[in-house]
Write a protein that holds these residues in place. Sequence first.
Motif, mmCIF file in Angstrom:
data_model
loop_
_atom_site.group_PDB
_atom_site.id
_atom_site.type_symbol
_atom_site.label_atom_id
_atom_site.label_comp_id
_atom_site.label_asym_id
_atom_site.label_seq_id
_atom_site.Cartn_x
_atom_site.Cartn_y
_atom_site.Cartn_z
ATOM 1 N N VAL A 8 0.982 -1.170 -0.071
ATOM 2 C CA VAL A 8 -0.106 0.028 0.157
ATOM 3 C C VAL A 8 0.730 1.199 -0.013
ATOM 4 C CG1 VAL A 8 -1.765 1.000 1.404
ATOM 5 C CG2 VAL A 8 -1.781 -1.216 1.465
ATOM 6 N N PRO A 9 0.839 1.912 -1.135
ATOM 7 C CA PRO A 9 1.877 3.287 -1.144
ATOM 8 C C PRO A 9 1.246 4.206 0.000
ATOM 9 C CG PRO A 9 0.024 3.229 -3.077
ATOM 10 C CD PRO A 9 0.123 1.831 -2.285
ATOM 11 N N MET A 10 2.292 4.857 0.407
ATOM 12 C CA MET A 10 1.916 5.908 1.499
ATOM 13 C C MET A 10 2.929 7.318 1.008
ATOM 14 S SD MET A 10 2.367 5.454 5.489
ATOM 15 C CE MET A 10 0.892 4.585 5.546
ATOM 16 N N ILE A 52 3.195 11.201 5.750
ATOM 17 C CA ILE A 52 2.052 10.541 6.303
ATOM 18 C C ILE A 52 2.836 9.477 7.168
ATOM 19 C CG2 ILE A 52 0.321 9.001 6.173
ATOM 20 C CD1 ILE A 52 -0.678 10.949 4.001
ATOM 21 N N LEU A 53 3.767 8.789 6.288
ATOM 22 C CA LEU A 53 4.380 7.596 7.090
ATOM 23 C C LEU A 53 5.307 8.083 8.110
ATOM 24 C CD1 LEU A 53 5.147 4.860 7.111
ATOM 25 C CD2 LEU A 53 6.870 5.078 5.069
ATOM 26 N N THR A 57 -3.399 6.226 8.241
ATOM 27 C CA THR A 57 -2.679 5.248 9.192
ATOM 28 C C THR A 57 -2.496 4.038 8.458
ATOM 29 O OG1 THR A 57 -4.857 4.274 9.757
ATOM 30 C CG2 THR A 57 -3.962 6.082 11.039
ATOM 31 N N VAL A 58 -1.328 3.308 8.725
ATOM 32 C CA VAL A 58 -1.121 2.304 8.129
ATOM 33 C C VAL A 58 -2.030 1.023 8.831
ATOM 34 C CG1 VAL A 58 0.578 0.092 7.978
ATOM 35 C CG2 VAL A 58 1.603 2.731 8.061
ATOM 36 N N PRO A 59 -2.796 0.203 7.816
ATOM 37 C CA PRO A 59 -3.623 -0.724 8.583
ATOM 38 C C PRO A 59 -2.780 -2.019 9.477
ATOM 39 C CG PRO A 59 -3.551 -1.108 6.281
ATOM 40 C CD PRO A 59 -2.703 0.120 6.580
ATOM 41 N N ARG A 117 4.168 -1.121 14.371
ATOM 42 C CA ARG A 117 3.598 -0.031 15.318
ATOM 43 C C ARG A 117 1.989 -0.301 15.253
ATOM 44 N NH1 ARG A 117 1.893 1.893 19.086
ATOM 45 N NH2 ARG A 117 1.682 4.029 19.749
ATOM 46 N N ALA A 118 1.599 -0.122 14.053
ATOM 47 C CA ALA A 118 0.071 -0.322 13.769
ATOM 48 C C ALA A 118 -0.314 -1.662 14.323
ATOM 49 C CB ALA A 118 -0.258 0.067 12.343
ATOM 50 N N SER A 119 0.218 -2.678 14.081
ATOM 51 C CA SER A 119 -0.102 -4.142 14.383
ATOM 52 C C SER A 119 -0.043 -4.216 15.995
ATOM 53 C CB SER A 119 0.755 -5.120 13.672
ATOM 54 O OG SER A 119 0.571 -4.996 12.252
#
Length: 239
Positions: free
Chosen positions: A3-5, A9-10, A26-28, A111-113
Amino acid sequence: MRVPMPGVILLALVLGVSSPAIAKETVPPMLSAVQLDPALVLPPPPLPGSVQASAEFAELHAIEAVRTPEEEADARADGDTKNATIFAVVLGPHFDLAALPATARLVGIVRASEKDVVDRGKAYFKRARPYAIEPALKSCKAGGDPGSSYPSGHTTMAFAMGATLARLVPAKADALLARAARYGQSRIVCEQHFRSDVSAGQTLGTLVAERLMALPDFRVAFDDAQRELANAGIAAPIG
């Protein structure tokens, strides 16, 4: 699937920067409740009034009695830094996530996970924070959800990222995991968590890294970061 970001934002996600303009980007997370359920891998925290709970309070009081201003300041600084930059002291000045987009993306996924997993754990166990039980404790900070002590989110993050980085830079694995352990200890020095909260965070963070490494999409991001760190001279050359 990647997924490009956008870079800004990243980087904001990884470095813990918030902005109204990027708050919804956000990164899912990559781990579902089926893939990692804290209720199934962590023991329940000590019961209030139990021998272990009393011993944990005694430890906090003992640390409070002997901690130096310097130790408290270091613990406060760790508490205010909830991102991968805590490992720069091990990986050196070239570990600059602004210049390492693939690595920034990888730790953003971690981090998101881990946050998604640990939030589920906190909601399930609902353990009261030390300062919520004993307001007289001289905690570094009192606020937020008073029923969110178990497991320690900071410690979970540190070990999820530390275990991932240890695979990327195995020559520094011992130092990376030792840094994660010191970071977890800072939560006790600051009286934000009990010992068992930190132990649970270590277990959960390590499991997050293990489960992520088994996912093909994560391995794609991992391989990209591995090549990037090798090219930057942070990790050993691949080959």
